[in-house]
Design a protein around this motif. Structure first.
Motif, PDB file in Angstrom:
ATOM      1  N   ASN A   1      19.276  -5.935  -8.500  1.00  0.00           N
ATOM      2  CA  ASN A   1      18.842  -5.289  -7.275  1.00  0.00           C
ATOM      3  C   ASN A   1      17.825  -4.243  -7.712  1.00  0.00           C
ATOM      4  O   ASN A   1      18.179  -3.213  -8.288  1.00  0.00           O
ATOM      5  N   ALA A   2      16.559  -4.547  -7.486  1.00  0.00           N
ATOM      6  CA  ALA A   2      15.483  -3.753  -8.065  1.00  0.00           C
ATOM      7  C   ALA A   2      15.193  -2.486  -7.261  1.00  0.00           C
ATOM      8  O   ALA A   2      15.458  -2.418  -6.066  1.00  0.00           O
ATOM      9  N   HIS A   3      14.617  -1.512  -7.937  1.00  0.00           N
ATOM     10  CA  HIS A   3      14.176  -0.290  -7.264  1.00  0.00           C
ATOM     11  C   HIS A   3      13.043  -0.637  -6.292  1.00  0.00           C
ATOM     12  O   HIS A   3      13.082  -0.251  -5.131  1.00  0.00           O
ATOM     13  N   ALA A   4      12.025  -1.314  -6.777  1.00  0.00           N
ATOM     14  CA  ALA A   4      11.000  -1.999  -5.979  1.00  0.00           C
ATOM     15  C   ALA A   4      10.660  -1.310  -4.672  1.00  0.00           C
ATOM     16  O   ALA A   4      11.034  -1.753  -3.597  1.00  0.00           O
ATOM     17  N   THR A   5       9.894  -0.229  -4.753  1.00  0.00           N
ATOM     18  CA  THR A   5       9.618   0.582  -3.567  1.00  0.00           C
ATOM     19  C   THR A   5       8.429   0.105  -2.749  1.00  0.00           C
ATOM     20  O   THR A   5       8.222   0.567  -1.639  1.00  0.00           O
ATOM     21  N   SER A   6       7.602  -0.774  -3.325  1.00  0.00           N
ATOM     22  CA  SER A   6       6.370  -1.252  -2.683  1.00  0.00           C
ATOM     23  C   SER A   6       5.186  -0.339  -3.003  1.00  0.00           C
ATOM     24  O   SER A   6       4.228  -0.254  -2.228  1.00  0.00           O
ATOM     25  N   THR A   7       5.232   0.317  -4.163  1.00  0.00           N
ATOM     26  CA  THR A   7       4.086   1.107  -4.619  1.00  0.00           C
ATOM     27  C   THR A   7       3.303   0.308  -5.651  1.00  0.00           C
ATOM     28  O   THR A   7       3.838  -0.573  -6.330  1.00  0.00           O
TER      29      THR A   7
ATOM     30  N   ASP B   1       0.816  -1.220   0.000  1.00  0.00           N
ATOM     31  CA  ASP B   1       0.000   0.000   0.000  1.00  0.00           C
ATOM     32  C   ASP B   1       0.847   1.267   0.000  1.00  0.00           C
ATOM     33  O   ASP B   1       0.389   2.326   0.428  1.00  0.00           O
ATOM     34  N   GLY B   2       2.081   1.178  -0.473  1.00  0.00           N
ATOM     35  CA  GLY B   2       2.931   2.358  -0.546  1.00  0.00           C
ATOM     36  C   GLY B   2       4.307   2.083   0.028  1.00  0.00           C
ATOM     37  O   GLY B   2       4.552   1.035   0.632  1.00  0.00           O
ATOM     38  N   PHE B   3       5.216   3.039  -0.140  1.00  0.00           N
ATOM     39  CA  PHE B   3       6.572   2.803   0.346  1.00  0.00           C
ATOM     40  C   PHE B   3       6.738   3.300   1.781  1.00  0.00           C
ATOM     41  O   PHE B   3       5.895   4.016   2.320  1.00  0.00           O
ATOM     42  N   VAL B   4       7.826   2.882   2.400  1.00  0.00           N
ATOM     43  CA  VAL B   4       8.185   3.308   3.749  1.00  0.00           C
ATOM     44  C   VAL B   4       9.372   4.252   3.628  1.00  0.00           C
ATOM     45  O   VAL B   4      10.401   3.896   3.045  1.00  0.00           O
ATOM     46  N   ILE B   5       9.261   5.447   4.151  1.00  0.00           N
ATOM     47  CA  ILE B   5      10.334   6.423   4.025  1.00  0.00           C
ATOM     48  C   ILE B   5      11.523   6.002   4.897  1.00  0.00           C
ATOM     49  O   ILE B   5      11.357   5.511   6.017  1.00  0.00           O
TER      50      ILE B   5
END
Length: 488
Positions: free
Chosen positions: A377-383, A303-307
């Motif tokens: 190594n992916a960018h993969a932010t969880s968005t 549900d979105g990225f973690v800062i």
């Protein structure tokens, strides 16, 4: 691409709406479709016309396709001779990677400021940070955390490369540059200055307000601290920043501007302004009751990225210079690339075309074929949008992904914005040198489109041949860098 004309150098070809071509010399040229000659081009009165005659020339003029070639010139080959970081797992590289391999989450409730009224109350926040031995007390109290992280990570990287003060004082410091970027700069210093203005008036603004806010100050302060006088500036391309810095630093070495570049990214956005701003963007996960499981790249329930925050710095050096001084060579930087989606301020292109073109360009720059790459190594932010756009791009470039493994460092440390690429480059290099890939944690219900091995939840042993590290930023900025084991 139909009808592309190839000519000898200095032929002065002019394209006119893709229909007629002119040349300033009187040579015969050949019209190409892809890599095959279609038919000869005759030059008459300065204009080029095509003819079906003399097709026998076709076989003679067909170009050959050569395999990608890696750089062999030791002055232009670039090796990594040192690494330094500041992270949620501390400042030691081996501890950092050990925690990643163990699948430990560094995401915790925010305690740096009163966040109880915020809709997001957790982050990849650094606790108990100490700059002892690197920054004197007075400056340490004045500096924005972003610059504190930069100075410590940069100095630790130099130490790791056996480039301490005594050694540096014997070297030509004009040949050593610094390029450490930040996406947001000294955001706490800026926020404090604005607050002083609003509450007490302009006379109460500290004289350090501007210097400690602007994004170039990380590189500047690190150079002032070490006396390095080579190329020095900052790049700010949001979350793609560190990779942009690696790419630019490498090109300075390849051009002969420097023998060594100290490059990477730094960020300290966990402040009321930083967290509040990203909440307003609706970019952050709101899993307040389970923060350790909030960053879940490629999971259906993300549900979105973690800062997050921190700094990651590499010492990039020409192979010739590294060998002359007997440096310990950790890995090799083969190449990189940068592109722009030119699509939207925050959303990626859904088809991933900007990213796929960046990956292709990075492999061309590195002189390797897609078949040689076996770790991402992916960018993969969880968005929701970003994770799948990146996977689409990777699958476009790598037709057979059966041998590729792909993981997401952000699942454990959060998204360090401008520092993310620096921390992930170190994780990538550690994967190369240890033969172990850290897991992507919080993988419970994988998106069906993700058919690549994401190293779910448990580390895996994997001999890395060629690795790429992806970083993408708001504004559509794409950056990819390529690393490999060093082979003399």
């Amino acid at each position: 691409m139909a009808g592309t004309a190839f000519a000898p150098s200095s032929s002065g070809l002019i394209f006119n709406q893709g229909k007629e071509l002119s040349a300033r010399n009187g040579s015969s040229l050949f019209q190409y479709n892809g890599l095959k000659v279609v038919h000869p081009i005759q030059v008459k009165n300065g204009f080029i016309s095509t003819s079906a005659k003399s097709r026998r020339i076709k076989a003679m003029a067909a170009p050959t396709v050569s395999a990608p070639k890696r750089e062999t010139d030791p002055k232009k080959r670039i090796v990594i001779t040192g690494m330094g970081l500041v992270s949620v797992f501390g400042n030691d590289i081996d501890t950092f990677y050990s925690k990643l391999l163990d699948g430990v989450s560094g995401i915790t409730p925010i305690d740096r400021f009163a966040a109880s009224e915020y809709s997001v109350r957790f982050a990849g926040q650094i606790h108990d940070f100490s700059s002892s031995g690197y920054i004197d007390g007075k400056n340490d109290r004045r500096l924005d955390d972003s610059w504190r992280y930069c100075l410590v990570a940069g100095r630790r990287a130099l130490d790791d490369a056996s480039l301490g003060k005594e050694v540096l004082d014997t070297m030509d410091k004009m040949r050593i540059g610094v390029l450490v970027g930040s996406g947001m700069g000294g955001i706490s210093a800026f926020s404090n200055g604005v607050e002083a203005l609003v509450r007490k008036g302009y006379k109460k603004i500290t004289p350090f307000f501007i210097p400690y806010s602007i994004t170039n100050m990380g590189s500047a302060l690190l150079a002032i601290d070490t006396g390095l006088m080579g190329p020095n500036y900052s790049i700010s391309t949001a979350c793609a920043t560190a990779n942009y810095c690696f790419f630019a630093a490498a090109n300075h070495i390849r051009r002969g501007d420097a023998d060594i570049m100290v490059a990477g990214g730094t960020e300290a956005p966990i402040s009321p302004t930083g967290v509040g701003g990203f909440i307003a963007c609706r970019a952050l996960s709101q899993r307040n009751n389970d923060p350790e499981k909030a960053s879940r790249p490629w999971d259906k329930n993300r549900d979105g990225f973690v800062i997050g925050e921190g700094a990651g710095v590499l010492i990039m050096e020409s192979l010739e210079h590294a060998m002359e001084r007997g440096a310990n060579i950790i890995a090799e930087y083969l190449g990189g690339a940068v592109t722009c989606d030119a699509h939207h301020m925050t959303d990626p292109r859904p088809d991933g075309s900007g990213v796929s073109s960046c990956i292709i360009k990075s492999l061309e720059d590195a002189g390797v074929s897609p078949e040689e790459v076996n770790y991402v190594n992916a960018h993969a932010t969880s968005t929701l949008a970003g994770d799948l756009a990146e996977v689409n791009a990777i699958k476009k470039v790598f037709k057979d992904t059966s041998e590729i493994k792909m993981n997401a460092t952000k699942s454990m440390i959060g998204h360090g914005l401008g520092a993310a690429g620096g921390l992930e480059a170190i994780a990538t290099i550690k994967a190369i040198t240890t033969g172990w890939l850290h897991p992507t944690i919080n993988q419970y219900d994988l998106e069906p489109e993700v058919t690549i091995d994401t190293v779910p939840n448990v580390k895996k042993q994997h001999e890395v041949n060629i690795a790429i590290s992806n970083s993408f930023g708001f504004g559509g900025h794409n950056s990819v860098v390529v690393f490999a084991p060093f082979k003399p």
